[in-house]
Design a protein around this motif. Structure first.
Motif, mmCIF file in Angstrom:
data_model
loop_
_atom_site.group_PDB
_atom_site.id
_atom_site.type_symbol
_atom_site.label_atom_id
_atom_site.label_comp_id
_atom_site.label_asym_id
_atom_site.label_seq_id
_atom_site.Cartn_x
_atom_site.Cartn_y
_atom_site.Cartn_z
ATOM 1 N N VAL A 1 1.253 -1.591 0.125
ATOM 2 C CA VAL A 1 0.118 0.153 0.032
ATOM 3 C C VAL A 1 0.606 1.241 -0.365
ATOM 4 O O VAL A 1 0.716 2.654 -0.583
ATOM 5 N N VAL B 1 -4.737 3.429 -9.298
ATOM 6 C CA VAL B 1 -5.859 2.470 -8.852
ATOM 7 C C VAL B 1 -6.748 1.759 -9.617
ATOM 8 O O VAL B 1 -7.961 2.752 -9.488
ATOM 9 N N ILE C 1 -8.162 -3.289 -6.527
ATOM 10 C CA ILE C 1 -7.300 -4.246 -6.061
ATOM 11 C C ILE C 1 -8.249 -5.349 -4.483
ATOM 12 O O ILE C 1 -9.642 -5.264 -4.608
ATOM 13 N N ALA C 2 -7.793 -6.435 -4.351
ATOM 14 C CA ALA C 2 -8.047 -7.428 -4.733
ATOM 15 C C ALA C 2 -7.181 -7.519 -2.719
ATOM 16 O O ALA C 2 -6.287 -7.786 -3.363
ATOM 17 N N ILE C 3 -8.452 -8.206 -2.179
ATOM 18 C CA ILE C 3 -7.900 -9.010 -0.741
ATOM 19 C C ILE C 3 -8.087 -11.156 -0.652
ATOM 20 O O ILE C 3 -9.410 -11.283 -1.460
ATOM 21 N N ILE D 1 -2.739 -9.326 -0.564
ATOM 22 C CA ILE D 1 -3.275 -8.018 -1.288
ATOM 23 C C ILE D 1 -2.952 -8.281 -3.197
ATOM 24 O O ILE D 1 -1.875 -8.457 -3.707
ATOM 25 N N ILE E 1 -2.528 -5.221 -5.956
ATOM 26 C CA ILE E 1 -3.434 -3.609 -5.926
ATOM 27 C C ILE E 1 -2.618 -3.193 -7.805
ATOM 28 O O ILE E 1 -1.555 -4.026 -8.285
#
Lengths: 95, 95
Positions: free
Chosen positions: A47, A63, A66-68, A88, A90
């Motif tokens: 990040v 950006v 964003i995936a977690i 994560i 990004i």
């Protein structure tokens, strides 16, 4: 050449090494999109890297995703159970 | 009652305390949406919390939005410059 999508794995080096990798990737090839991948404590670094690159170096960087998620890691030496770590991804795109 | 959107600030407690706060918030009121906010090293904890809540406790929980940003923090004692810290906001919704 077709547009490329590069992946940079963020680990425990200082954030600026990854920022430099992003700048290099965007300037040397016709990369339009870079995905930062990190897990565990390196999530914070990822990040930081995205924010530093965007606010200080590449003004038209956005950006876009964003995936977690969760990944399974092999057990540490002497332990039996595999560990779950958060991940994560990004995605950064240049306009 | 109208639908509420709650905010939970994630700090340096163990992830499970925040998971419990999420479960409580969803079960006690008619909350449909919770936003986790964290900065600095707590970013990793926030991702852990979202993943644990989703995979182990609340099956119909979805991550609907993730946003990253930068916040300015006052300088530490004895320093002159304010520090920049990264932030994350993870919005969780119940179907």
């Amino acid at each position: 050449m077709a547009e490329k999508s590069d992946v940079i794995f963020v680990g425990n080096k200082p954030p600026m090494s990854y920022v430099l990798a992003i700048i290099t990737a965007f300037s040397e090839s016709n990369t339009k999109e870079i995905t930062l991948k990190a897990r565990g404590q390196a999530i914070t670094t990822a990040v930081d890297v995205a924010e530093i690159a965007r606010s200080r170096f590449i003004k038209d960087l956005k950006v876009t995703c964003i995936a977690i998620g969760t990944a399974e890691m092999p057990p540490r030496e002497g332990e039996n159970r595999s560990r779950m770590v958060s991940t994560i991804e990004i995605t950064l795109s240049k306009a």
